[in-house]
Design a protein around this motif. Structure first.
Motif, PDB file in Angstrom:
ATOM      1  N   MET A  63       0.855  -1.184   0.000  1.00  0.00           N
ATOM      2  CA  MET A  63       0.000   0.000   0.000  1.00  0.00           C
ATOM      3  C   MET A  63       0.889   1.232   0.000  1.00  0.00           C
ATOM      4  O   MET A  63       2.122   1.115   0.023  1.00  0.00           O
ATOM      5  N   THR A  64       0.304   2.401  -0.009  1.00  0.00           N
ATOM      6  CA  THR A  64       1.088   3.632   0.107  1.00  0.00           C
ATOM      7  C   THR A  64       0.990   4.161   1.538  1.00  0.00           C
ATOM      8  O   THR A  64       0.121   3.732   2.315  1.00  0.00           O
ATOM      9  N   GLY A  65       1.866   5.100   1.856  1.00  0.00           N
ATOM     10  CA  GLY A  65       1.760   5.755   3.157  1.00  0.00           C
ATOM     11  C   GLY A  65       0.428   6.481   3.296  1.00  0.00           C
ATOM     12  O   GLY A  65      -0.123   6.580   4.403  1.00  0.00           O
ATOM     13  N   THR A  66      -0.111   6.964   2.178  1.00  0.00           N
ATOM     14  CA  THR A  66      -1.429   7.606   2.182  1.00  0.00           C
ATOM     15  C   THR A  66      -2.504   6.614   2.592  1.00  0.00           C
ATOM     16  O   THR A  66      -3.371   6.913   3.428  1.00  0.00           O
ATOM     17  N   ASP A  67      -2.447   5.402   2.012  1.00  0.00           N
ATOM     18  CA  ASP A  67      -3.402   4.359   2.387  1.00  0.00           C
ATOM     19  C   ASP A  67      -3.284   4.043   3.873  1.00  0.00           C
ATOM     20  O   ASP A  67      -4.291   3.868   4.572  1.00  0.00           O
ATOM     21  N   LEU A  68      -2.058   3.974   4.352  1.00  0.00           N
ATOM     22  CA  LEU A  68      -1.820   3.631   5.749  1.00  0.00           C
ATOM     23  C   LEU A  68      -2.422   4.661   6.692  1.00  0.00           C
ATOM     24  O   LEU A  68      -3.137   4.307   7.643  1.00  0.00           O
ATOM     25  N   VAL A  69      -2.167   5.941   6.444  1.00  0.00           N
ATOM     26  CA  VAL A  69      -2.686   6.965   7.356  1.00  0.00           C
ATOM     27  C   VAL A  69      -4.206   7.046   7.281  1.00  0.00           C
ATOM     28  O   VAL A  69      -4.876   7.261   8.294  1.00  0.00           O
ATOM     29  N   PHE A  70      -4.784   6.814   6.088  1.00  0.00           N
ATOM     30  CA  PHE A  70      -6.239   6.849   5.996  1.00  0.00           C
ATOM     31  C   PHE A  70      -6.881   5.647   6.694  1.00  0.00           C
ATOM     32  O   PHE A  70      -7.960   5.769   7.273  1.00  0.00           O
ATOM     33  N   GLU A  71      -6.219   4.492   6.638  1.00  0.00           N
ATOM     34  CA  GLU A  71      -6.695   3.330   7.409  1.00  0.00           C
ATOM     35  C   GLU A  71      -6.671   3.665   8.902  1.00  0.00           C
ATOM     36  O   GLU A  71      -7.594   3.320   9.638  1.00  0.00           O
ATOM     37  N   MET A  72      -5.634   4.337   9.347  1.00  0.00           N
ATOM     38  CA  MET A  72      -5.532   4.722  10.751  1.00  0.00           C
ATOM     39  C   MET A  72      -6.625   5.721  11.123  1.00  0.00           C
ATOM     40  O   MET A  72      -7.255   5.603  12.176  1.00  0.00           O
ATOM     41  N   ARG A  73      -6.874   6.695  10.264  1.00  0.00           N
ATOM     42  CA  ARG A  73      -7.866   7.722  10.576  1.00  0.00           C
ATOM     43  C   ARG A  73      -9.288   7.177  10.568  1.00  0.00           C
ATOM     44  O   ARG A  73     -10.180   7.751  11.200  1.00  0.00           O
ATOM     45  N   ASP A  74      -9.502   6.040   9.864  1.00  0.00           N
ATOM     46  CA  ASP A  74     -10.831   5.426   9.827  1.00  0.00           C
ATOM     47  C   ASP A  74     -11.077   4.473  10.980  1.00  0.00           C
ATOM     48  O   ASP A  74     -12.177   3.935  11.126  1.00  0.00           O
ATOM     49  N   SER A  87       9.776  10.964   2.794  1.00  0.00           N
ATOM     50  CA  SER A  87       9.693  10.630   1.373  1.00  0.00           C
ATOM     51  C   SER A  87      10.486  11.616   0.526  1.00  0.00           C
ATOM     52  O   SER A  87      10.631  12.788   0.881  1.00  0.00           O
ATOM     53  N   SER A  88      10.968  11.120  -0.603  1.00  0.00           N
ATOM     54  CA  SER A  88      11.628  11.991  -1.577  1.00  0.00           C
ATOM     55  C   SER A  88      10.619  12.580  -2.556  1.00  0.00           C
ATOM     56  O   SER A  88      10.980  13.386  -3.409  1.00  0.00           O
ATOM     57  N   GLU A  89       9.336  12.191  -2.426  1.00  0.00           N
ATOM     58  CA  GLU A  89       8.279  12.693  -3.304  1.00  0.00           C
ATOM     59  C   GLU A  89       8.061  14.193  -3.062  1.00  0.00           C
ATOM     60  O   GLU A  89       8.037  14.652  -1.929  1.00  0.00           O
ATOM     61  N   THR A  90       7.903  14.941  -4.143  1.00  0.00           N
ATOM     62  CA  THR A  90       7.670  16.382  -4.018  1.00  0.00           C
ATOM     63  C   THR A  90       6.341  16.822  -4.630  1.00  0.00           C
ATOM     64  O   THR A  90       5.964  17.983  -4.481  1.00  0.00           O
ATOM     65  N   SER A  91       5.637  15.915  -5.292  1.00  0.00           N
ATOM     66  CA  SER A  91       4.383  16.271  -5.948  1.00  0.00           C
ATOM     67  C   SER A  91       3.289  16.565  -4.935  1.00  0.00           C
ATOM     68  O   SER A  91       3.025  15.767  -4.033  1.00  0.00           O
ATOM     69  N   LEU A  92       2.642  17.728  -5.095  1.00  0.00           N
ATOM     70  CA  LEU A  92       1.575  18.122  -4.179  1.00  0.00           C
ATOM     71  C   LEU A  92       0.425  17.128  -4.205  1.00  0.00           C
ATOM     72  O   LEU A  92      -0.187  16.868  -3.170  1.00  0.00           O
ATOM     73  N   SER A  93       0.145  16.556  -5.360  1.00  0.00           N
ATOM     74  CA  SER A  93      -0.979  15.628  -5.462  1.00  0.00           C
ATOM     75  C   SER A  93      -0.777  14.395  -4.597  1.00  0.00           C
ATOM     76  O   SER A  93      -1.750  13.782  -4.146  1.00  0.00           O
ATOM     77  N   TYR A  94       0.485  14.008  -4.352  1.00  0.00           N
ATOM     78  CA  TYR A  94       0.777  12.872  -3.492  1.00  0.00           C
ATOM     79  C   TYR A  94       0.854  13.276  -2.021  1.00  0.00           C
ATOM     80  O   TYR A  94       0.438  12.526  -1.136  1.00  0.00           O
ATOM     81  N   LEU A  95       1.403  14.455  -1.762  1.00  0.00           N
ATOM     82  CA  LEU A  95       1.663  14.867  -0.386  1.00  0.00           C
ATOM     83  C   LEU A  95       0.459  15.520   0.293  1.00  0.00           C
ATOM     84  O   LEU A  95       0.277  15.396   1.500  1.00  0.00           O
ATOM     85  N   ASP A  96      -0.365  16.223  -0.485  1.00  0.00           N
ATOM     86  CA  ASP A  96      -1.459  16.978   0.125  1.00  0.00           C
ATOM     87  C   ASP A  96      -2.456  16.101   0.880  1.00  0.00           C
ATOM     88  O   ASP A  96      -2.896  16.486   1.967  1.00  0.00           O
ATOM     89  N   PRO A  97      -2.855  14.914   0.360  1.00  0.00           N
ATOM     90  CA  PRO A  97      -3.777  14.081   1.142  1.00  0.00           C
ATOM     91  C   PRO A  97      -3.227  13.704   2.518  1.00  0.00           C
ATOM     92  O   PRO A  97      -3.982  13.608   3.490  1.00  0.00           O
TER      93      PRO A  97
END
Length: 265
Positions: A63-74, A87-97
């Motif tokens: 999964m992604t870290g995004t999936d992980l945090v959303f599973e936690m928040r649910d 993360s080395s990711e810089t794209s807002l579309s990945y980081l903003d969620p």
């Protein structure tokens, strides 16, 4: 409680990176560190481990870290657990969620010792109610409206405000809801996110300045927005200040001190 007392779950698929990050955490005095390589095992361990913070990479094998945090928040048992992304990711579309899910910090890869220290300090502020004080301000009569579509972000800001002995706090889940409240009630300050459904932060600012009965209402914009043109437009529209998300407790305290002090003079 100190940074060294924090308990950490670290989720990183690379064994080399896990060891490196764990070593840097240990250099801060943190000894309670559990290591995982994927999201599924982490979610299974969380209810028993009950860490203060989950530190995760963005890209995991299952999964992604995004999936992980959303599973936690649910999950009601896990939703209050602090989350940090490395993360080395810089794209807002990945980081903003992840920002919207209430991450305490997003660290670049690689990061410095100081980066990690500040992130763990933010975690400590999140875990413990910070000892904060506003000087020369009558906090008892201050009325604040928090506007954010992330319930975790609203709760975090509320905790900081309450630590400053501000108790008259109203929450709105988006700009449209906030606009309706502002048309019906008087507030001393609005603390608003930028990226929201139905009516974003810019549209809310425009409504307050041009259509509400409180055109001079101070506004603190807390945002993960990185587009300089959009931020310039927000600044030009008359916000009192702009604060990055994730934010430190000290940054919010300093901005509130100045805004509310200006309001009382």
């Amino acid at each position: 409680m100190n940074i060294k007392d924090l308990s950490v779950i670290l989720v990183e698929p690379s064994q080399t990176q896990r060891k490196l990050i764990a070593k840097q955490l240990a250099a801060l005095g943190i000894s309670h560190i559990e290591l995982f390589s994927n999201g599924s095992d982490t979610l299974q361990a969380l209810p028993t481990s009950k860490p203060d913070v989950v530190i995760s990479s963005l890209y995991l094998p299952d999964m992604t870290g995004t999936d992980l945090v959303f599973e936690m928040r649910d999950d009601e048992e896990l939703m209050q657990t602090a989350f940090m992304l490395i993360s080395s990711e810089t794209s807002l579309s990945y980081l903003d969620p992840i920002r919207q899910a209430g991450a305490v910090a997003i660290l670049p890869k690689p990061f410095t010792h100081d980066d990690l220290y500040l992130a763990m300090q933010a975690t400590l502020d999140y875990v413990e109610t910070p000892d904060l004080e506003l000087h020369d301000i009558d906090t008892e009569n201050i009325r604040i409206l928090i506007v954010d579509d992330s319930s975790m972000s609203r709760k975090h800001i509320r905790r900081i405000l309450e630590a400053m002995e501000i108790e008259n706090i109203t929450e709105a889940g988006n700009g449209a809801e906030a606009a309706s409240l502002i048309d019906q009630h008087y507030y001393d300050l609005v603390i608003s996110d930028y990226n929201m459904p139905e009516m974003n932060g810019q549209e809310l600012v425009d409504h307050i300045r041009e259509q509400s009965g409180q055109p001079g209402l101070p506004i603190l914009m807390v945002t993960s927005e990185s587009n300089e043109n959009r931020l310039a437009a927000v600044q030009k529209s008359g916000v009192s200040a702009i604060c990055d998300k994730p934010f430190t407790t000290e940054s919010i305290q300093s901005l509130l001190q100045q805004i509310l002090l200006d309001l009382s003079t």
